[in-house]
Design an enzyme around this catalytic site. Structure first.
Site, mmCIF file in Angstrom:
data_model
loop_
_atom_site.group_PDB
_atom_site.id
_atom_site.type_symbol
_atom_site.label_atom_id
_atom_site.label_comp_id
_atom_site.label_asym_id
_atom_site.label_seq_id
_atom_site.Cartn_x
_atom_site.Cartn_y
_atom_site.Cartn_z
ATOM 1 N N HIS A 60 0.844 -1.214 0.041
ATOM 2 C CA HIS A 60 0.003 0.061 -0.058
ATOM 3 C C HIS A 60 1.085 1.377 0.151
ATOM 4 O O HIS A 60 2.136 1.237 0.273
ATOM 5 C CB HIS A 60 -0.958 -0.034 1.101
ATOM 6 N N HIS A 62 1.708 4.018 1.679
ATOM 7 C CA HIS A 62 2.167 4.846 2.776
ATOM 8 C C HIS A 62 3.778 5.135 2.811
ATOM 9 O O HIS A 62 4.250 3.819 2.261
ATOM 10 C CB HIS A 62 1.672 4.273 4.236
ATOM 11 N N ASP A 64 6.130 4.303 4.826
ATOM 12 C CA ASP A 64 6.702 3.322 5.493
ATOM 13 C C ASP A 64 6.531 2.059 5.085
ATOM 14 O O ASP A 64 7.418 1.048 5.513
ATOM 15 C CB ASP A 64 6.470 3.268 7.051
ATOM 16 N N HIS A 65 5.944 2.173 3.759
ATOM 17 C CA HIS A 65 6.000 0.918 2.908
ATOM 18 C C HIS A 65 6.325 0.935 1.332
ATOM 19 O O HIS A 65 6.704 0.058 0.957
ATOM 20 C CB HIS A 65 4.385 0.288 3.058
#
Length: 248
Positions: A60, A62, A64-65
């Site tokens: 996804h 975001h 942090d991904h």
């Protein structure tokens, strides 16, 4: 299949952990799942080369991904030169978000002449795809990211791996992890706290419904990290750590 949990931290790096990144190796091929802004720290600590990776899947959108992709691409361009193609797959919107991140962090990089061919494929869940020899299935989960957030099931060499991505509890996790050799599931807090994230009481209540052979919790916030020993003793789940390797 060998599963390496490169980064297991939440968005804020609780416990000094790197952002989410998982490496899968099977039959001489390798793919990565997610590469958050701080994932490159975990990558470096393990001595990995991006040349080892044949494909990358983003769960996804975001930071942090997927926020570490500009750093990883530029490393492959300038630091650890890559020549083989790379396919990056993720939710709708990945192409534009990645371009914006590249230009925000390193202006002009979307226009450079790349030394290796790479492409972005946008895949709306539910979907199936074969990626670098890995069979990948996705379902949509409950996590607001401006685009669909996905859980994944990946199979290769007769083994199966499932990953929740970031999500509140949804019964879609029962299907995507059914009978998997390993299910890596986020567990962010010790009580309902952040919308779109899993808390331990909810996961604990649903553990008897899961049929995966092993469950590992990840993406843990400070409260969960402080209670890891009790959680493991009570439930038998394994708590992830950066660099943890699980052979399945």
């Amino acid at each position: 299949m060998k599963v390496t949990l490169v980064g297991t931290g939440d968005a804020f790096g609780s416990g000094g952990r790197a952002h989410t990144c998982i490496r899968l190796d099977a039959d001489g091929r390798a793919m990565a799942i997610d590469f958050g802004a701080a994932s490159i720290l975990g990558w470096r600590r393990l001595g990995f080369s991006f040349n080892d990776i044949d494909a990358l899947f983003i769960s996804h959108l975001h930071g942090d991904h997927f926020g570490g992709l500009p750093f990883l691409l530029l490393e492959a361009q300038f630091v650890d030169p890559r020549s083989k193609p790379l396919e990056i797959v993720g939710p709708p919107g990945l192409r534009s978000r990645l371009a914006m991140a590249m230009e925000s962090f390193f202006p002009g990089t979307t226009g450079i002449r790349w030394r290796f061919p790479w492409s972005v494929q946008e895949l709306a869940p539910p979907a199936r795809i074969t990626l670098a020899g890995f069979d990948v299935r996705t379902v949509e989960v409950i996590h607001a990211a401006g685009a669909p957030a996905t859980a994944l099931r990946i199979e290769a060499g007769g083994k199966s791996f499932a990953f929740s991505g970031d999500t509140a509890w949804t019964d879609a996790l029962l299907d995507i992890s059914a009978g998997a050799d390993l299910f890596v599931c986020e567990c962010h807090s010790m009580a309902p706290k952040a919308p779109g994230h899993m808390d331990w009481p909810c996961l604990r209540k649903n553990l008897p419904r899961l049929t995966a052979r092993r469950v590992v919790i990840t993406h843990m916030g400070p409260e969960v990290l402080a209670n890891v020993d009790a959680i493991q003793a009570e439930s038998g789940v394994l708590a992830a750590e950066d660099g943890l390797v699980v052979a399945i």
